[in-house]
Design a protein around this motif. Sequence first.
Motif, PDB file in Angstrom:
ATOM      1  N   THR A  24       0.830  -1.212   0.000  1.00  0.00           N
ATOM      2  CA  THR A  24       0.000   0.000   0.000  1.00  0.00           C
ATOM      3  C   THR A  24       0.858   1.253   0.000  1.00  0.00           C
ATOM      4  O   THR A  24       0.598   2.206  -0.749  1.00  0.00           O
ATOM      5  CB  THR A  24      -0.925   0.009   1.226  1.00  0.00           C
ATOM      6  OG1 THR A  24      -1.735  -1.170   1.222  1.00  0.00           O
ATOM      7  CG2 THR A  24      -1.822   1.231   1.228  1.00  0.00           C
ATOM      8  N   SER A  25       1.906   1.277   0.823  1.00  0.00           N
ATOM      9  CA  SER A  25       2.773   2.455   0.918  1.00  0.00           C
ATOM     10  C   SER A  25       3.539   2.680  -0.386  1.00  0.00           C
ATOM     11  O   SER A  25       3.737   3.824  -0.802  1.00  0.00           O
ATOM     12  CB  SER A  25       3.760   2.289   2.078  1.00  0.00           C
ATOM     13  OG  SER A  25       3.071   2.150   3.299  1.00  0.00           O
TER      14      SER A  25
ATOM     15  N   VAL B 231       0.220   7.896   6.137  1.00  0.00           N
ATOM     16  CA  VAL B 231      -0.047   7.880   7.583  1.00  0.00           C
ATOM     17  C   VAL B 231      -1.210   6.950   7.893  1.00  0.00           C
ATOM     18  O   VAL B 231      -1.166   6.190   8.879  1.00  0.00           O
ATOM     19  CB  VAL B 231      -0.328   9.306   8.087  1.00  0.00           C
ATOM     20  CG1 VAL B 231      -0.822   9.286   9.527  1.00  0.00           C
ATOM     21  CG2 VAL B 231       0.918  10.171   7.982  1.00  0.00           C
ATOM     22  N   GLU B 232      -2.255   7.000   7.080  1.00  0.00           N
ATOM     23  CA  GLU B 232      -3.403   6.117   7.303  1.00  0.00           C
ATOM     24  C   GLU B 232      -2.987   4.652   7.179  1.00  0.00           C
ATOM     25  O   GLU B 232      -3.436   3.796   7.947  1.00  0.00           O
ATOM     26  CB  GLU B 232      -4.506   6.434   6.289  1.00  0.00           C
ATOM     27  CG  GLU B 232      -5.207   7.767   6.517  1.00  0.00           C
ATOM     28  CD  GLU B 232      -5.907   7.840   7.853  1.00  0.00           C
ATOM     29  OE1 GLU B 232      -6.458   6.808   8.290  1.00  0.00           O
ATOM     30  OE2 GLU B 232      -5.888   8.909   8.479  1.00  0.00           O
ATOM     31  N   ALA B 233      -2.132   4.352   6.203  1.00  0.00           N
ATOM     32  CA  ALA B 233      -1.666   2.973   6.030  1.00  0.00           C
ATOM     33  C   ALA B 233      -0.846   2.528   7.231  1.00  0.00           C
ATOM     34  O   ALA B 233      -0.985   1.388   7.706  1.00  0.00           O
ATOM     35  CB  ALA B 233      -0.835   2.859   4.744  1.00  0.00           C
ATOM     36  N   GLN B 234       0.003   3.420   7.745  1.00  0.00           N
ATOM     37  CA  GLN B 234       0.797   3.089   8.938  1.00  0.00           C
ATOM     38  C   GLN B 234      -0.100   2.852  10.137  1.00  0.00           C
ATOM     39  O   GLN B 234       0.088   1.893  10.894  1.00  0.00           O
ATOM     40  CB  GLN B 234       1.787   4.215   9.233  1.00  0.00           C
ATOM     41  CG  GLN B 234       3.140   4.047   8.562  1.00  0.00           C
ATOM     42  CD  GLN B 234       4.149   5.035   9.089  1.00  0.00           C
ATOM     43  OE1 GLN B 234       3.859   6.220   9.239  1.00  0.00           O
ATOM     44  NE2 GLN B 234       5.342   4.576   9.356  1.00  0.00           N
ATOM     45  N   ALA B 235      -1.072   3.744  10.329  1.00  0.00           N
ATOM     46  CA  ALA B 235      -1.970   3.610  11.478  1.00  0.00           C
ATOM     47  C   ALA B 235      -2.748   2.296  11.412  1.00  0.00           C
ATOM     48  O   ALA B 235      -2.894   1.597  12.422  1.00  0.00           O
ATOM     49  CB  ALA B 235      -2.927   4.797  11.527  1.00  0.00           C
ATOM     50  N   ALA B 236      -3.253   1.964  10.225  1.00  0.00           N
ATOM     51  CA  ALA B 236      -4.001   0.710  10.074  1.00  0.00           C
ATOM     52  C   ALA B 236      -3.103  -0.501  10.335  1.00  0.00           C
ATOM     53  O   ALA B 236      -3.530  -1.481  10.964  1.00  0.00           O
ATOM     54  CB  ALA B 236      -4.594   0.637   8.665  1.00  0.00           C
ATOM     55  N   TYR B 237      -1.848  -0.418   9.882  1.00  0.00           N
ATOM     56  CA  TYR B 237      -0.911  -1.534  10.072  1.00  0.00           C
ATOM     57  C   TYR B 237      -0.610  -1.744  11.555  1.00  0.00           C
ATOM     58  O   TYR B 237      -0.694  -2.871  12.060  1.00  0.00           O
ATOM     59  CB  TYR B 237       0.369  -1.245   9.299  1.00  0.00           C
ATOM     60  CG  TYR B 237       1.537  -2.125   9.650  1.00  0.00           C
ATOM     61  CD1 TYR B 237       1.468  -3.505   9.504  1.00  0.00           C
ATOM     62  CD2 TYR B 237       2.733  -1.570  10.120  1.00  0.00           C
ATOM     63  CE1 TYR B 237       2.542  -4.314   9.828  1.00  0.00           C
ATOM     64  CE2 TYR B 237       3.804  -2.379  10.444  1.00  0.00           C
ATOM     65  CZ  TYR B 237       3.715  -3.744  10.296  1.00  0.00           C
ATOM     66  OH  TYR B 237       4.779  -4.543  10.627  1.00  0.00           O
ATOM     67  N   TYR B 238      -0.283  -0.662  12.267  1.00  0.00           N
ATOM     68  CA  TYR B 238       0.043  -0.799  13.689  1.00  0.00           C
ATOM     69  C   TYR B 238      -1.178  -1.221  14.507  1.00  0.00           C
ATOM     70  O   TYR B 238      -1.056  -1.981  15.475  1.00  0.00           O
ATOM     71  CB  TYR B 238       0.625   0.506  14.225  1.00  0.00           C
ATOM     72  CG  TYR B 238       1.993   0.834  13.661  1.00  0.00           C
ATOM     73  CD1 TYR B 238       3.000  -0.125  13.632  1.00  0.00           C
ATOM     74  CD2 TYR B 238       2.275   2.089  13.132  1.00  0.00           C
ATOM     75  CE1 TYR B 238       4.245   0.157  13.104  1.00  0.00           C
ATOM     76  CE2 TYR B 238       3.530   2.374  12.602  1.00  0.00           C
ATOM     77  CZ  TYR B 238       4.503   1.407  12.593  1.00  0.00           C
ATOM     78  OH  TYR B 238       5.734   1.696  12.067  1.00  0.00           O
ATOM     79  N   LYS B 239      -2.345  -0.740  14.111  1.00  0.00           N
ATOM     80  CA  LYS B 239      -3.565  -1.141  14.814  1.00  0.00           C
ATOM     81  C   LYS B 239      -3.819  -2.634  14.628  1.00  0.00           C
ATOM     82  O   LYS B 239      -4.168  -3.343  15.580  1.00  0.00           O
ATOM     83  CB  LYS B 239      -4.749  -0.333  14.291  1.00  0.00           C
ATOM     84  CG  LYS B 239      -6.071  -0.678  14.969  1.00  0.00           C
ATOM     85  CD  LYS B 239      -7.204   0.169  14.415  1.00  0.00           C
ATOM     86  CE  LYS B 239      -8.528  -0.194  15.096  1.00  0.00           C
ATOM     87  NZ  LYS B 239      -9.655   0.609  14.547  1.00  0.00           N
TER      88      LYS B 239
END
Length: 361
Positions: free
Chosen positions: A122-123, A236-244
């Motif tokens: 995604t990134s 940022v949204e992709a990172q947040a979803a990944y860490y969540k």
Amino acid sequence: FYFFIRMYFTEEKLGQAEKTELDAQFENLMSRADCTKHWTEKIYRQTEVLLQPNPSARIEEFLFEKLDWKVPSRVTNAELLGQYMQDAAKEFDLGTPYGNTLEKVGECEKRLGEAEREFLQTSAISFLTPLRNFLEGDWRTISKERRLLENLRLDLDACKTRVKKAKVAEAKAATAPDFQETRPRNYVLSASASAAEHELRIAQTEFDRQAEVTRLLLEGISSTHVNHLRCLHEFVEAQAAYYKQCHLHMQELQKELGRLPNAFALNSTNAIATPSMVTEGSSSPVETDTLKIEEVQAPATGTRKARVLYDYDAADSSELSLLADELITVYTVPGMDSDWLIGEKGNHKGKVPVTYLELLS
């Protein structure tokens, strides 16, 4: 012609020739474009390192892309670790606590690896690709037009110098004492000056046209910033979803491990819970759900010291909150779940999970 341009550029550098200056707004646009290119390149390179720390793998992916070959799908480190754990679990027997736990942890590591691979893909699409497109597309076009503008500027300055020299020679001839005798030569000088002025007008027109084209491209940097801003939000949204997702997977794993029979907990319980530990007058085993912590008394023997491995927040008043590395006193009471002990520190006591403790001799 190019030799003359290079010679004139050298004279300009030495302060011996006039230089056509661009307006302040144009200079500001060029400075902003250079700054955008510089930082976009640095952010792009470092994002590549973040998403793929292995330099050999980055080089391989770069070559595959340049050769227009399909980039092979890579197994993430977490997926590989999970596979090793599951293979080991089969060797150690899934019926044992260690083998069963290895199987569960390995399965979780695989899920973490899959989430990581999805985040990387995604990134790369939403963030890396737009940055690379700017550097390899828009910026190359801007650089090409700027080089052309610089060449036309040098040509324009050369024409200005020729006109200036022709006018100076014409003026000197007009003031010479033998002006009448050199009239044919003066006609030649006048014609030369006219030709130089004509070349200057053409050079000025071409320069102005190229300056306008370059200006429009440089003003497009603002649109580039807007596009990169949108891509940054998506990153940022992709990172947040990944860490969540990783956090949820780890929470589920902790719950599963809490429900599994734990050899460490059983051994600890056996070492503590012996018939001699039952206090006098104790009734039949009490259910954990109805255990009243305030009524529990520490046995005369069988208490042990334990070091807390991780922080633990009590879920209700019957449990005891813990901080990593602190020492507490633990013991068991009849009827308690083998995964829990009674812990005491100071004037506080409550149930504590065995998996968060290291029992000391």
